[in-house]
Write an enzyme that holds these catalytic residues in place. Structure first.
Site, PDB file in Angstrom:
ATOM      1  N   LYS A 175      27.974  35.145 -20.549  1.00  0.00           N
ATOM      2  CA  LYS A 175      27.055  34.380 -19.697  1.00  0.00           C
ATOM      3  C   LYS A 175      27.366  34.603 -18.213  1.00  0.00           C
ATOM      4  O   LYS A 175      28.532  34.637 -17.834  1.00  0.00           O
ATOM      5  CB  LYS A 175      27.219  32.883 -20.029  1.00  0.00           C
ATOM      6  N   LYS A 215      36.386  26.489 -21.909  1.00  0.00           N
ATOM      7  CA  LYS A 215      37.112  26.253 -20.655  1.00  0.00           C
ATOM      8  C   LYS A 215      38.598  25.973 -20.893  1.00  0.00           C
ATOM      9  O   LYS A 215      39.407  26.195 -20.002  1.00  0.00           O
ATOM     10  CB  LYS A 215      36.506  25.075 -19.882  1.00  0.00           C
ATOM     11  N   LYS A 227      29.064  30.775 -12.561  1.00  0.00           N
ATOM     12  CA  LYS A 227      29.537  30.740 -11.185  1.00  0.00           C
ATOM     13  C   LYS A 227      31.054  30.638 -11.084  1.00  0.00           C
ATOM     14  O   LYS A 227      31.622  30.939 -10.067  1.00  0.00           O
ATOM     15  CB  LYS A 227      28.856  29.615 -10.393  1.00  0.00           C
TER      16      LYS A 227
HETATM   17  P1  ATP Z   1      30.564  26.949 -14.491  1.00  0.00           P
HETATM   18  O1  ATP Z   1      30.775  28.423 -14.414  1.00  0.00           O
HETATM   19  O2  ATP Z   1      31.295  26.166 -13.463  1.00  0.00           O
HETATM   20  O3  ATP Z   1      30.733  26.385 -15.858  1.00  0.00           O
HETATM   21  P2  ATP Z   1      27.751  27.418 -14.566  1.00  0.00           P
HETATM   22  O4  ATP Z   1      27.418  28.555 -13.689  1.00  0.00           O
HETATM   23  O5  ATP Z   1      27.756  27.629 -16.024  1.00  0.00           O
HETATM   24  O6  ATP Z   1      29.065  26.706 -14.096  1.00  0.00           O
HETATM   25  P3  ATP Z   1      26.545  24.798 -14.472  1.00  0.00           P
HETATM   26  O7  ATP Z   1      26.798  23.963 -13.275  1.00  0.00           O
HETATM   27  O8  ATP Z   1      27.279  24.489 -15.719  1.00  0.00           O
HETATM   28  O9  ATP Z   1      26.702  26.336 -14.148  1.00  0.00           O
HETATM   29  O10 ATP Z   1      25.017  24.800 -14.794  1.00  0.00           O
HETATM   30  C1  ATP Z   1      23.963  24.413 -13.955  1.00  0.00           C
HETATM   31  C2  ATP Z   1      22.690  24.647 -14.713  1.00  0.00           C
HETATM   32  O11 ATP Z   1      22.444  26.062 -14.785  1.00  0.00           O
HETATM   33  C3  ATP Z   1      22.734  24.162 -16.164  1.00  0.00           C
HETATM   34  O12 ATP Z   1      21.487  23.626 -16.517  1.00  0.00           O
HETATM   35  C4  ATP Z   1      23.035  25.407 -16.939  1.00  0.00           C
HETATM   36  O13 ATP Z   1      22.580  25.318 -18.266  1.00  0.00           O
HETATM   37  C5  ATP Z   1      22.290  26.463 -16.141  1.00  0.00           C
HETATM   38  N1  ATP Z   1      22.902  27.785 -16.294  1.00  0.00           N
HETATM   39  C6  ATP Z   1      24.158  28.120 -15.961  1.00  0.00           C
HETATM   40  N2  ATP Z   1      24.398  29.417 -16.206  1.00  0.00           N
HETATM   41  C7  ATP Z   1      23.251  29.930 -16.722  1.00  0.00           C
HETATM   42  C8  ATP Z   1      22.855  31.219 -17.180  1.00  0.00           C
HETATM   43  N3  ATP Z   1      23.706  32.236 -17.152  1.00  0.00           N
HETATM   44  N4  ATP Z   1      21.601  31.378 -17.643  1.00  0.00           N
HETATM   45  C9  ATP Z   1      20.733  30.344 -17.662  1.00  0.00           C
HETATM   46  N5  ATP Z   1      21.033  29.095 -17.244  1.00  0.00           N
HETATM   47  C10 ATP Z   1      22.280  28.874 -16.774  1.00  0.00           C
END
Ligand code: ATP
Ligand code: LTN
Length: 327
Positions: free
Chosen positions: A194, A111, A197
């Site tokens: 990955k 990040k 969001k």
């Molecule tokens: P950001 O993009 O803001 O970092 P994010 O989409 O990675 O957010 P988080 O809020 O960090 O989402 O994660 C919420 C939950 O979803 C966590 O348990 C995280 O491990 C899971 N998660 C996020 N992205 C994935 C993915 N691509 N595949 C599987 N699990 C995920």
């Protein structure tokens, strides 16, 4: 009895990755122990975000939690910021984490990579300290998360070990629990990254309309060759779609491979789109209904009260252990 705790930060619209890696499992834990699920709104402030966006995202997550089948009678659902003990405990525990180990966190490196030092907030660096506080505040034993969060849970475990060896058995040791299939869903347009969001290229959002979901899946990046086979190195695109298919139909990757032996990419993608829509369409209906009825407000209110009562117990234990006056 196990205490299960997890949270999602309201940084954007939830993706299919969030659903497969985290959200869909929360409900199942309700039969296995006492569940605490929260909206990590303080964590969402670690990167710049508009106030209205943050508020909207938080409401959405509350509604998605309920739509996914979390039962507020059995599960404590709340906003992190509504329980001040998170910040209070963090003020104490941050002293037991070290700069060197925080600097090694992959999420921090990812990040902050493109940011100037002068633009990186302290909260982004200290993110794992607040997350460790979230976890130990409820004596959590199990933390269901996607793969990207396991490093933070490991750090929380180090902190617990360190704290307890100094003050006695005060904090409960947690462990991460990662889903067998779908711990890391990749972007549909770039399957080496990955699905996330906050980086919305090629993502399926839980709020997307069915037509665009189908379109995104049908145009997902695939690989050369024509075989539907699981091989994340040679065939990252097809492997990602196989993972999505198996996770949502609750079969193993091998079973999914067998099911599509000899199929063309186009037919396979159509089957993936079908299963995604079969899952998401009824889910979206529940979400919309919950959001418009406003029932999540009462749930959050009661949840914060219950969470705060539990949190106070651990906070007092810690305050006393470290020598803060508590009379
Ligand atoms: P950001 O993009 O803001 O970092 P994010 O989409 O990675 O957010 P988080 O809020 O960090 O989402 O994660 C919420 C939950 O979803 C966590 O348990 C995280 O491990 C899971 N998660 C996020 N992205 C994935 C993915 N691509 N595949 C599987 N699990 C995920
Ligand atoms: N960092 C997590 C959100 C989160 C969390 C937690 C998850 C904050 N505190 C405690 C589990 C336990 C994320 O990005 N999903």
């Amino acid at each position: 009895m196990d205490r299960i705790l997890s949270g999602i930060k309201p940084t954007g619209s939830l993706t299919l990755g969030n659903y497969i890696g985290a959200l869909r499992h929360f409900r199942d834990f309700q039969d296995k122990g006492e569940v605490f699920i929260f909206i990590a709104d303080l964590h969402a402030l670690t990167l710049p975000i508009e106030p209205e966006t943050l508020r909207g995202n938080s409401r959405d997550i509350a509604a998605f939690y309920l739509a996914s089948g979390l039962d507020p009678e059995r599960t404590t659902i709340f906003l992190q910021s509504a329980v001040p003990q998170h910040a209070e405990l963090n003020a104490i525990l941050q002293n037991f984490l070290y700069m060197g180990e925080l600097r090694r966190m992959t999420q921090f490196k990812d990040k902050s990579q493109k940011m100037r030092d002068s633009a990186i907030g302290l909260g982004l660096f200290a993110y794992p300290s607040l997350m460790a506080s979230d976890i130990v505040l409820y004596d959590a034993t199990i933390v269901p998360v996607g793969e990207d969060q396991t490093q933070h849970v490991e750090l929380a475990r180090d902190l617990v070990g360190r704290f307890n060896s100094r003050y006695g058995e005060i904090l409960t040791m947690p462990r991460a629990e990662v889903t067998r299939v779908g711990k890391r869903i990749m972007s549909l347009s770039d399957p080496t990254k990955k699905m996330s969001k906050s980086d919305p290229k090629g993502d399926i959002f839980l709020k997307d309309d069915p037509v665009s979901i189908r379109k995104k899946i049908m145009s997902a990046k695939t690989d050369s060759g024509s075989e539907v086979r699981f091989d994340p190195v040679e065939k990252p695109g097809i492997s990602n779609l196989l993972t999505i298919y198996s996770a949502l139909s609750d079969i193993t990757i091998e079973e999914a491979e067998k099911r599509f032996e000899g199929s063309r990419y186009g037919d396979f993608k159509k089957a993936v789109a079908d299963i995604v829509l079969e899952t998401l369409v009824p889910f979206q209906e529940r979400y919309r209904q919950i959001l418009s009825s406003g029932e999540y407000l009462e749930v959050l209110h009661k949840g914060a009260e219950r969470a705060s009562r539990e949190a106070e117990k651990v906070l007092s234990r810690v305050q006393h252990a470290v020598g803060l006056l508590d009379e």
